[in-house]
Motif scaffolding. Sequence first.
Motif, PDB file in Angstrom:
ATOM      1  N   GLN A 114       7.047  -2.040  -4.094  1.00 55.19           N
ATOM      2  CA  GLN A 114       6.413  -1.923  -5.412  1.00 55.19           C
ATOM      3  C   GLN A 114       4.926  -1.785  -5.150  1.00 55.19           C
ATOM      4  OE1 GLN A 114       8.414  -3.049  -8.384  1.00 55.19           O
ATOM      5  NE2 GLN A 114       9.208  -5.061  -7.764  1.00 55.19           N
ATOM      6  N   SER A 115       4.329  -0.773  -5.777  1.00 50.48           N
ATOM      7  CA  SER A 115       2.905  -0.561  -5.520  1.00 50.48           C
ATOM      8  C   SER A 115       2.093  -1.735  -6.069  1.00 50.48           C
ATOM      9  CB  SER A 115       2.450   0.736  -6.189  1.00 50.48           C
ATOM     10  OG  SER A 115       2.667   0.598  -7.572  1.00 50.48           O
ATOM     11  N   ILE A 116       0.871  -1.843  -5.562  1.00 54.35           N
ATOM     12  CA  ILE A 116       0.018  -2.923  -6.084  1.00 54.35           C
ATOM     13  C   ILE A 116      -0.872  -2.318  -7.157  1.00 54.35           C
ATOM     14  CG2 ILE A 116      -1.755  -4.604  -5.487  1.00 54.35           C
ATOM     15  CD1 ILE A 116      -0.424  -4.839  -2.779  1.00 54.35           C
ATOM     16  N   PRO A 117      -0.587  -2.656  -8.382  1.00 59.02           N
ATOM     17  CA  PRO A 117      -1.330  -2.012  -9.474  1.00 59.02           C
ATOM     18  C   PRO A 117      -2.720  -2.624  -9.616  1.00 59.02           C
ATOM     19  CG  PRO A 117       0.215  -3.613 -10.335  1.00 59.02           C
ATOM     20  CD  PRO A 117       0.334  -3.670  -8.848  1.00 59.02           C
ATOM     21  N   PHE A 118      -3.631  -1.805 -10.092  1.00 60.93           N
ATOM     22  CA  PHE A 118      -4.969  -2.327 -10.330  1.00 60.93           C
ATOM     23  C   PHE A 118      -5.594  -1.579 -11.483  1.00 60.93           C
ATOM     24  CE2 PHE A 118      -9.516  -2.875  -9.300  1.00 60.93           C
ATOM     25  CZ  PHE A 118      -9.530  -4.259  -9.329  1.00 60.93           C
ATOM     26  N   ARG A 119      -5.962  -2.323 -12.502  1.00 63.18           N
ATOM     27  CA  ARG A 119      -6.470  -1.695 -13.724  1.00 63.18           C
ATOM     28  C   ARG A 119      -5.514  -0.579 -14.145  1.00 63.18           C
ATOM     29  NH1 ARG A 119     -11.371  -2.842 -15.343  1.00 63.18           N
ATOM     30  NH2 ARG A 119     -12.021  -0.706 -15.678  1.00 63.18           N
ATOM     31  N   ASP A 120      -5.990   0.641 -14.287  1.00 63.91           N
ATOM     32  CA  ASP A 120      -5.049   1.656 -14.764  1.00 63.91           C
ATOM     33  C   ASP A 120      -4.328   2.385 -13.634  1.00 63.91           C
ATOM     34  OD1 ASP A 120      -5.612   1.032 -17.285  1.00 63.91           O
ATOM     35  OD2 ASP A 120      -7.229   2.510 -17.503  1.00 63.91           O
ATOM     36  N   GLY A 121      -4.658   2.065 -12.411  1.00 65.94           N
ATOM     37  CA  GLY A 121      -4.066   2.832 -11.308  1.00 65.94           C
ATOM     38  C   GLY A 121      -3.372   1.950 -10.293  1.00 65.94           C
ATOM     39  N   GLU A 122      -3.408   2.406  -9.070  1.00 67.13           N
ATOM     40  CA  GLU A 122      -2.747   1.677  -7.980  1.00 67.13           C
ATOM     41  C   GLU A 122      -3.761   1.374  -6.905  1.00 67.13           C
ATOM     42  OE1 GLU A 122       0.141   4.373  -6.483  1.00 67.13           O
ATOM     43  OE2 GLU A 122       1.718   3.651  -7.795  1.00 67.13           O
ATOM     44  N   LEU A 123      -3.701   0.202  -6.399  1.00 68.20           N
ATOM     45  CA  LEU A 123      -4.607  -0.160  -5.323  1.00 68.20           C
ATOM     46  C   LEU A 123      -3.992   0.263  -3.989  1.00 68.20           C
ATOM     47  CD1 LEU A 123      -7.280  -1.515  -5.589  1.00 68.20           C
ATOM     48  CD2 LEU A 123      -6.195  -3.711  -5.161  1.00 68.20           C
ATOM     49  N   VAL A 124      -2.713  -0.068  -3.847  1.00 75.35           N
ATOM     50  CA  VAL A 124      -1.982   0.378  -2.654  1.00 75.35           C
ATOM     51  C   VAL A 124      -0.675   0.997  -3.159  1.00 75.35           C
ATOM     52  CG1 VAL A 124      -1.096  -0.263  -0.387  1.00 75.35           C
ATOM     53  CG2 VAL A 124      -2.864  -1.674  -1.448  1.00 75.35           C
ATOM     54  N   SER A 125      -0.414   2.205  -2.715  1.00 82.76           N
ATOM     55  CA  SER A 125       0.784   2.878  -3.222  1.00 82.76           C
ATOM     56  C   SER A 125       2.013   2.550  -2.373  1.00 82.76           C
ATOM     57  CB  SER A 125       0.563   4.387  -3.219  1.00 82.76           C
ATOM     58  OG  SER A 125       0.536   4.827  -1.871  1.00 82.76           O
ATOM     59  N   THR A 126       3.182   2.806  -2.912  1.00 83.83           N
ATOM     60  CA  THR A 126       4.417   2.536  -2.155  1.00 83.83           C
ATOM     61  C   THR A 126       4.470   3.428  -0.917  1.00 83.83           C
ATOM     62  OG1 THR A 126       5.574   4.136  -3.525  1.00 83.83           O
ATOM     63  CG2 THR A 126       5.765   1.850  -4.170  1.00 83.83           C
ATOM     64  N   GLU A 127       3.911   4.660  -1.043  1.00 82.36           N
ATOM     65  CA  GLU A 127       3.922   5.566   0.122  1.00 82.36           C
ATOM     66  C   GLU A 127       3.094   4.981   1.261  1.00 82.36           C
ATOM     67  OE1 GLU A 127       3.239   6.606  -2.971  1.00 82.36           O
ATOM     68  OE2 GLU A 127       5.043   7.763  -3.390  1.00 82.36           O
ATOM     69  N   GLN A 128       1.935   4.410   0.899  1.00 84.81           N
ATOM     70  CA  GLN A 128       1.096   3.810   1.943  1.00 84.81           C
ATOM     71  C   GLN A 128       1.837   2.670   2.637  1.00 84.81           C
ATOM     72  OE1 GLN A 128      -2.178   3.179  -0.868  1.00 84.81           O
ATOM     73  NE2 GLN A 128      -3.563   3.774   0.800  1.00 84.81           N
ATOM     74  N   MET A 129       2.509   1.868   1.816  1.00 89.44           N
ATOM     75  CA  MET A 129       3.239   0.729   2.386  1.00 89.44           C
ATOM     76  C   MET A 129       4.351   1.212   3.289  1.00 89.44           C
ATOM     77  SD  MET A 129       3.605  -2.104  -0.548  1.00 89.44           S
ATOM     78  CE  MET A 129       2.613  -1.917  -1.974  1.00 89.44           C
ATOM     79  N   GLU A 130       5.039   2.227   2.814  1.00 87.91           N
ATOM     80  CA  GLU A 130       6.156   2.746   3.591  1.00 87.91           C
ATOM     81  C   GLU A 130       5.654   3.264   4.937  1.00 87.91           C
ATOM     82  OE1 GLU A 130       8.635   5.378   1.312  1.00 87.91           O
ATOM     83  OE2 GLU A 130       9.795   5.858   3.102  1.00 87.91           O
ATOM     84  N   ALA A 131       4.552   4.036   4.878  1.00 87.65           N
ATOM     85  CA  ALA A 131       4.020   4.601   6.118  1.00 87.65           C
ATOM     86  C   ALA A 131       3.640   3.484   7.083  1.00 87.65           C
ATOM     87  CB  ALA A 131       2.817   5.474   5.803  1.00 87.65           C
ATOM     88  N   GLN A 132       2.956   2.474   6.540  1.00 83.14           N
ATOM     89  CA  GLN A 132       2.548   1.361   7.390  1.00 83.14           C
ATOM     90  C   GLN A 132       3.770   0.638   7.971  1.00 83.14           C
ATOM     91  OE1 GLN A 132      -0.464   0.663   8.348  1.00 83.14           O
ATOM     92  NE2 GLN A 132       0.122  -1.183   9.488  1.00 83.14           N
ATOM     93  N   PHE A 133       4.753   0.390   7.109  1.00 83.13           N
ATOM     94  CA  PHE A 133       5.949  -0.358   7.512  1.00 83.13           C
ATOM     95  C   PHE A 133       6.665   0.352   8.661  1.00 83.13           C
ATOM     96  CE2 PHE A 133      10.410  -1.570   7.184  1.00 83.13           C
ATOM     97  CZ  PHE A 133      10.311  -2.945   7.080  1.00 83.13           C
ATOM     98  N   TYR A 134       6.832   1.646   8.498  1.00 85.01           N
ATOM     99  CA  TYR A 134       7.572   2.369   9.534  1.00 85.01           C
ATOM    100  C   TYR A 134       6.688   2.772  10.724  1.00 85.01           C
ATOM    101  CZ  TYR A 134      11.704   2.111   6.700  1.00 85.01           C
ATOM    102  OH  TYR A 134      12.780   1.616   6.012  1.00 85.01           O
ATOM    103  N   SER A 135       5.405   2.361  10.678  1.00 81.83           N
ATOM    104  CA  SER A 135       4.580   2.603  11.869  1.00 81.83           C
ATOM    105  C   SER A 135       4.805   1.492  12.898  1.00 81.83           C
ATOM    106  CB  SER A 135       3.102   2.674  11.490  1.00 81.83           C
ATOM    107  OG  SER A 135       2.624   1.368  11.195  1.00 81.83           O
ATOM    108  N   TYR A 136       5.404   0.369  12.448  1.00 80.66           N
ATOM    109  CA  TYR A 136       5.675  -0.720  13.405  1.00 80.66           C
ATOM    110  C   TYR A 136       6.871  -0.355  14.269  1.00 80.66           C
ATOM    111  CZ  TYR A 136       2.842  -3.354  10.050  1.00 80.66           C
ATOM    112  OH  TYR A 136       1.850  -3.777   9.217  1.00 80.66           O
TER     113      TYR A 136
END
Length: 808
Positions: A359-381
């Motif tokens: 789940q993305s980290i929402p911030f105000r009207d947008g996203e602070l960290v997107s699910t794509e960023q998390m996914e990329a980071q997660f699968y970089s391990y």
Amino acid sequence: MINAKDWQQEQERLTTVMDKLRGTIAELEPEVSGLRDQVTDIRKRFWEEVTINTSNAEDFEETFYSMKQQEALLSERERSHRQRMQRLKSMKRLLTSPYFGRIDFQEEGSSLSEHIYIGVSSFVDRDGIDFLVYDWRTPIASMYYDFSPGAAIYDTPGGRVTGDMRLKRQYQISGGQLHTVFDTSVTIGDELLQQVLGKGADTQMKSIVATIQREQNAVIRDDTSAMLIVQGAAGSGKTSAALQRAAYLLYKHRDKLKADQIVLFSPNPMFNSYVSTVLPELGEENLQQTTMQEYLAYWLASTFQLENPFDQIEYVLSGTNSYGYEARLSGIHYKASKSYLKALQQYGLWLRKEGMLFQSIPFRDGELVSTEQMEAQFYSYDSSIRLANRVALLQEWLLKKLSVLERKERRAQWIQDELNYLDNEQYAEAYKELVRRHKQEGTVIHFNEEYVGIYGDAEEGLGEAEDFDFDYAMQEEELLRQMIVKAWFKPLRQQVKRLKFIDMIGLYARLFGDAAAYQEMTNEMDMPMHWQEISKQTKEKLSQSELFYEDAAPFLFLKELVEGNRTNTEVRHLFVDEGQDYSPFQFYFLKMLFPRARMTVLGDFSQAIFPQATNLHELDSPLTKLYGEGETNLIRLVRSYRSTREIVAFTKALLPNEEIVPFERSGRKPCLVNVISSEKRAERIIADIAALRAEGYDSIAVITRTADESRQAYDVLQSQGSDALRLITKETLTFEKGAMVIPSYLAKGVEFDAVLIYDASSQTYARESERKLFYTACTRAMHRLVLYATEEWTPFIQAMEPLLYEVE
Ligand SMILES: Nc1ncnc2c1ncn2[C@@H]1O[C@H](COP(=O)(O)OP(=O)(O)OP(=O)(O)O)[C@@H](O)[C@H]1O
């Protein structure tokens, strides 16, 4: 009974022991109260006795040691007080009945036959050598339960002791008076057991230490198996043995095992209250008691509305004609199985490569960290790292990222807007904070009157104004910016700490879609019937933030695979009562949650009334596989102590394959009453309850099949004038004496003087799946069983030998 001379000797010995007990109590009482006063006094004067001086390192050290000394004194007194107090309580318990058994044992190689008196705790004479009473849990006392007079052995930590048991004797002592003495041979005094079992049902279970049977003793003292399975017929003393076993383990390992390291999973909250007095009666603290539902709710109730197992069984029993019934049933079976467990494990492996949902980290009207960023980071391990460890790495990464973003955000334009809307209070807060910081740093500052005028003189004791050398306004704005951003980021950080960035519901829901996709993710070869409908039902529930009972353990299991953290390494023993009602899945899950615990599972497959039942005793039982055959011990209890011979003969005919041997106690045959209408039945039941009460039976249960039927029966009985009748529901917490109406599945594990089966007609109990339910209901009866029907009798009775019952 024994001869007059022996009686005389026993009487004299009892008097001597009672005198010594009184003497010890008289000595202990002032000691205990003296120690209690000392403890209170030390606590009260703790700080008076400690000289606090921290001016220099030496004084500081002296203060530290004086505190340590005082603390040591206090804990030594507390320990002495606790020990003496416990001893005093044990002695007082012995005062009413110091012992219940005796064996005379001559050890091989010795010419002396020792008299071993056995009671609920040990009592040693003042010399500290002479055991006047042995605790029933001591190694030597085990012979009392395991052998009849003749050759006998017992094991001690130092090795095996062999010898000859010359005598085995039983006593009934109450109020310090000797009532009866029996010399027994084969089993532990049938006479005494007869007397104990002939009594009425209680609202609380009683301890059975005086009459533990040999096979029960094996359950109680098994101290080596990682998994102890007890398959025991209805009323064979499984629960009783489990509780005495807990007392035994607490005694044997008293230096390292505490009561809260034993957890008992019981069938319902009312049962908890039923068994809660046994351990205190034996001088032990109560273990932790819970139900599977309570445990699951602890972890899941904040996310879902969790279905109750009793609602699940109500559905299974009553929903036969509703749409989707077969699919739900198929789903219940599948989700209880080892196959599903394997499928989820496989899904966990699949997720190591792809498909994690965030789940993305929402911030105000947008996203602070997107699910794509998390996914990329997660699968970089590294893909060899376990899921849960990778999630922990991702969490760390997110927290760092949040810190960086937080700093960056302080310069954002929107902060300027927020600043404009701040109120005086917030400014005042910043002002105070600045003052505090500068004071701490020793900076001398000057605030002009304007600030003091607005915010008040927060500053007291500040040095004289010297150089006005920092730009207060700028600092204040910077601080306010920090405060604003921090307030926005705090909940985000908390969410990350709570792993809310993982889309757990999505991960579970994804399983329930296309069958081919499911098979690809889980390697499942053998799909359950009605998969499409199962998927639809499950997803529908999830979308409403609800969870079927059968999904609760699997969901938590997957959560554990992904998130980790839920295991409990403190608990050393897990007791699961009514184990047949837990699914293989749930057992595996329990093992995973309590990795350092040994497991004791007690149950009766003949009473398996939930659809997710586990067979406990067959060779292919999933339970045997849980820890492996080498680590598993299976004990069967076949003798039933609850019901009369006639009731056992009747219930045995319901399940001819059930191994069950009645204890020889006789009573009336079960009685079948056929009536023409439900009003007539109510009239008759009311009259029967009154008659049973007049015969001295206090606990009477009208047992129905479901909760709905209980409510209907209760209403009819009330309208016909039955007073003082209690309706038991899944919310009922305590077990009380008297007459009650109760659904069959809530009567599990408990017993009643008399059981009245409200409707034993073919309309209510006909399906093969209802046979065990009917059996369970009938086996709750200790002394009397009456069955009613307004229609033809259930086929289970029709198939029965008429000699087994009376008809009215
Ligand atoms: N050794 C014993 N001495 C005296 N009473 C006993 C003994 N063993 C069992 N009982 C009594 O038999 C009754 C049934 O025992 P318990 O409830 O422990 O059986 P259970 O196997 O758990 O039954 P179920 O599976 O039907 O719930 C209780 O009243 C218990 O006190």
